[in-house]
Motif scaffolding. Structure first.
Motif, short mmCIF file in Angstrom:
data_model
loop_
_atom_site.label_atom_id
_atom_site.label_comp_id
_atom_site.label_asym_id
_atom_site.label_seq_id
_atom_site.Cartn_x
_atom_site.Cartn_y
_atom_site.Cartn_z
N LEU A 139 0.83 -1.21 0.00
CA LEU A 139 0.00 0.00 0.00
C LEU A 139 0.86 1.26 0.00
CD1 LEU A 139 -3.08 0.65 0.16
CD2 LEU A 139 -2.77 0.94 2.61
N GLY A 140 2.07 1.14 0.58
CA GLY A 140 2.98 2.28 0.60
C GLY A 140 2.60 3.31 1.64
N ALA A 141 2.09 2.87 2.79
CA ALA A 141 1.64 3.81 3.81
C ALA A 141 1.81 3.21 5.20
CB ALA A 141 0.18 4.19 3.58
N ILE A 142 2.12 4.08 6.16
CA ILE A 142 2.25 3.66 7.57
C ILE A 142 0.90 3.91 8.25
CG2 ILE A 142 3.39 4.06 9.76
CD1 ILE A 142 5.29 2.94 7.81
N PRO A 143 0.27 2.87 8.80
CA PRO A 143 -1.05 3.08 9.39
C PRO A 143 -0.98 3.59 10.83
CG PRO A 143 -0.44 0.78 9.60
CD PRO A 143 0.70 1.46 8.87
N ILE A 144 -2.05 4.20 11.26
CA ILE A 144 -2.32 4.39 12.69
C ILE A 144 -3.12 3.17 13.11
CG2 ILE A 144 -3.67 5.73 14.36
CD1 ILE A 144 -2.94 8.21 12.61
N ILE A 145 -2.72 2.54 14.21
CA ILE A 145 -3.31 1.25 14.61
C ILE A 145 -4.17 1.43 15.85
CG2 ILE A 145 -2.80 -1.15 15.21
CD1 ILE A 145 0.02 -0.70 13.98
N ARG A 146 -5.39 0.89 15.80
CA ARG A 146 -6.28 0.85 16.97
C ARG A 146 -6.69 -0.60 17.20
NH1 ARG A 146 -8.62 5.68 18.34
NH2 ARG A 146 -8.83 4.62 20.35
N CYS A 147 -6.82 -0.99 18.46
CA CYS A 147 -7.20 -2.37 18.77
C CYS A 147 -7.82 -2.45 20.16
CB CYS A 147 -5.99 -3.30 18.69
SG CYS A 147 -4.80 -3.02 20.01
N SER A 148 -8.59 -3.50 20.38
CA SER A 148 -9.17 -3.74 21.70
C SER A 148 -8.10 -4.28 22.63
CB SER A 148 -10.33 -4.73 21.59
OG SER A 148 -9.90 -5.92 20.93
N ARG A 149 -8.31 -4.11 23.92
CA ARG A 149 -7.31 -4.53 24.91
C ARG A 149 -7.56 -5.98 25.34
NH1 ARG A 149 -4.59 -0.17 27.35
NH2 ARG A 149 -5.39 1.88 26.68
N GLY A 150 -6.46 -6.64 25.71
CA GLY A 150 -6.55 -7.98 26.29
C GLY A 150 -6.98 -9.06 25.34
N THR A 151 -6.76 -8.87 24.04
CA THR A 151 -7.17 -9.86 23.04
C THR A 151 -5.99 -10.18 22.13
OG1 THR A 151 -7.84 -8.17 21.43
CG2 THR A 151 -9.52 -8.91 23.00
N ALA A 152 -6.20 -11.17 21.25
CA ALA A 152 -5.17 -11.49 20.26
C ALA A 152 -4.90 -10.29 19.35
CB ALA A 152 -5.62 -12.70 19.42
N ALA A 153 -5.93 -9.45 19.12
CA ALA A 153 -5.75 -8.26 18.30
C ALA A 153 -4.70 -7.33 18.89
CB ALA A 153 -7.09 -7.52 18.16
#
Length: 554
Positions: A139-153
């Protein structure tokens, strides 16, 4: 292995030496593949070797290749070595699939089994992170990452953030600098990557659906954009006592080149059936016009009227002939979707999938049920054992108050009598107790699809789609849990569902577990109303309800 751009072979197939041609290798850098590649070097199979690795090859494996080339005096023959960063599959312009070759390794069952070791979990997370890293390099881009806590994500997010940071830190060899950074097809520079765990919503993968693409994936053999249909075996013409003929299989590719598929894959099935019929009628009208013009062009004699008609219609016939390839392609697509839609309709009618769709919609939206769940399960004419199990699991997942032990035993007896395997129910009971979902069940909106009654027939009597007895529905646009989470994070809304999501920005110095076409279509419907925004749906594996049921069991 592509040899001389003329011959395509599998890496582990038996191949003869062709020493005067170059070979292009396109492989995963696995231990097994590297060993075979080294064997090819030792056997001097080709003149030159162009090595393309789907994901980045480790230094130790690169040294193995170098040692093999050195030992075979073939160092000069290894012309190029590339890391292609292509360890994902793009099924749609806005949908991608991770780790297809290792889908069992990263499956929902593999991640959630109770006896998984820390080492095995690390391997799973590294595999997913590698695919996501490849995706963002492409994609050629650095993402901002969001995820739920305490999970595999969250585990994936931490590892991906670290991997992106390490690559950015090495300015000389970074994959996100210079021309690469602008190589993405979208105008935005910082995409938002939302990582969600499959456990946030187990009902949607089990839900009987009503849109074309999701139905094809649910009831037919549909994998990597190719659907395989079984043709009739012709038993009606076989003599008595004859051995049954083996059913022929025919495959069709449903891709972006198919205009009908692109237009209608997210449409309710009755609309698709009606559109196929309309396309067929339009084609027949065009075909009849060509035949009429040909007939006129064949007129003979001195009749002035005929000569005048001949002159008037020459241009029309020329135009018709020039459009013949387009007409033939339209006929091919009509035949394709007639066959596919007919196969889907057969499942809808024999399994009463319209009733299951309506009933599950009511359960998930907490609407009033017009028939008891026990009656649905006990009805021998309504669906397969798998359909009944899916229905009950959705009820169990969605209910605020779990049924009493006495009621549950009654349901279990009805399910067992219907031929159901209760293992998925045992798993969901444990999952719900562990997740404490009884006090905070996932919500799916407050309105179900509205029934317009039964079809008498959806089209004229000449239609190939006899929809008599099948219910017609008005689908209401409702955001599924995954779409709601995305909406909260994209629009920066305060919501208990996402308020505690972690935030990672790999540029600052200082979903995991499977997906489905139902969520994908829901996200595409959502983004239609968001001007200037683009959504890409990716998952570690793509499963239908039958495949998911095999994973949610003890």
């Amino acid at each position: 292995v592509c040899i001389g751009l003329k011959l395509l072979n599998l890496l582990h197939s038996d191949r003869d030496s062709i020493p005067d041609v170059p070979a292009i290798y396109f492989v995963m850098p696995t231990e097994e593949n590297i060993d075979r590649l080294c064997q090819d070097l030792r056997n001097q199979l080709y003149e030159y070797y162009y090595l393309n690795f789907i994901s980045a090859i480790s230094r130790s494996k690169l040294e193995d290749i170098a040692n093999a080339a050195l030992g075979a005096s073939a160092v000069a023959q290894v012309a190029k070595v590339f890391d292609q960063y292509l360890n994902f599959i793009t099924l749609e312009d806005d949908m991608f699939l991770l780790c297809n070759q290792n889908k069992e390794l990263v499956s929902y069952r593999a991640i959630n089994r109770p006896d998984i070791t820390d080492t095995e979990m690390e391997t799973v997370m590294d595999t997913i992170v590698d695919s996501l890293f490849c995706f963002f390099v492409t994609l050629g881009a650095i993402p901002i990452i969001r995820c739920s806590r305490g999970t595999a994500a969250e585990m994936v997010a931490v590892k991906l953030d670290k991997k992106l940071r390490e690559n950015l830190r090495d300015a000389r060899n970074s994959l996100f600098t210079g021309d690469t950074l602008g190589a993405g097809q979208f105008s935005f520079q910082r995409p938002l990557l939302v990582l969600v765990d499959r456990n946030i919503d187990l009902a949607t993968p089990l839900h009987h659906t009503w849109t074309y693409q999701a139905l094809v994936h649910d009831v037919l053999d549909f994998h990597l954009n190719r659907v395989v249909l079984e043709e009739s075996s012709g038993m009606e013409n076989s003599p008595a006592g004859a051995r049954p003929k083996k059913k022929n299989k025919k495959s069709y590719d449903l891709t972006a080149a198919d205009k009908f598929w692109q237009k209608h894959k997210g449409s309710p099935f009755p609309e698709v059936a009606e559109s196929v019929q309309q396309e067929l009628e339009t084609y027949r009208a065009q075909e009849d016009e060509v035949k009429r013009l040909k007939s006129i062009m064949g007129l003979e004699g001195e009749d002035e009227g005929a000569i005048s008609m001949l002159s008037d219609n020459t241009a029309k016939l020329t135009s018709a002939v020039s459009s013949l390839p387009e007409l033939l392609e339209k006929k091919r697509l009509i035949d394709l979707h007639t066959n596919v839609a007919t196969a889907v309709l057969e499942h809808i009618k024999t399994r009463k999938l319209d009733l299951y769709f309506e009933y599950e919609e009511k359960i998930m939206s907490k609407s009033t049920l017009d028939k008891s769940l026990l009656d649905m399960i006990s009805d021998p004419d309504a669906g397969t054992a798998e359909d009944k199990m899916r229905l009950f699991l959705i009820y169990y997942i969605s209910c605020v108050q779990c049924p009493s032990e006495a009621d549950l035993e009654q349901y279990k007896k009805a399910l067992t009598d219907a031929g159901c395997n209760l293992s998925p129910l045992n798993y969901i009971k444990q999952w719900k107790a562990f997740a404490k979902m009884a006090s905070a069940p996932t919500t799916y909106g407050n309105s179900a699809a509205k029934s317009l009654g039964l079809f008498s027939r959806v089209m004229n009597t000449g239609s190939q789609f006899v929809m008599e007895g099948v219910k017609n529905f008005v689908l209401k646009q409702q955001n599924l849990p995954v779409t709601r989470i995305l909406d909260n994070l994209m629009e920066m809304k305060s919501n208990p569902e996402t308020d505690d999501y972690r935030y990672f920005d790999p540029k600052m110095l200082r979903g995991i577990g499977g997906g489905n076409y139902i969520e994908y279509q829901n996200l595409m419907d959502y983004v239609k109303g968001k001007q200037g925004k683009h959504v890409l749906y990716g998952c570690s594996e793509l499963f239908n309800a039958a495949q998911f049921l095999k994973q949610v069991r003890i």
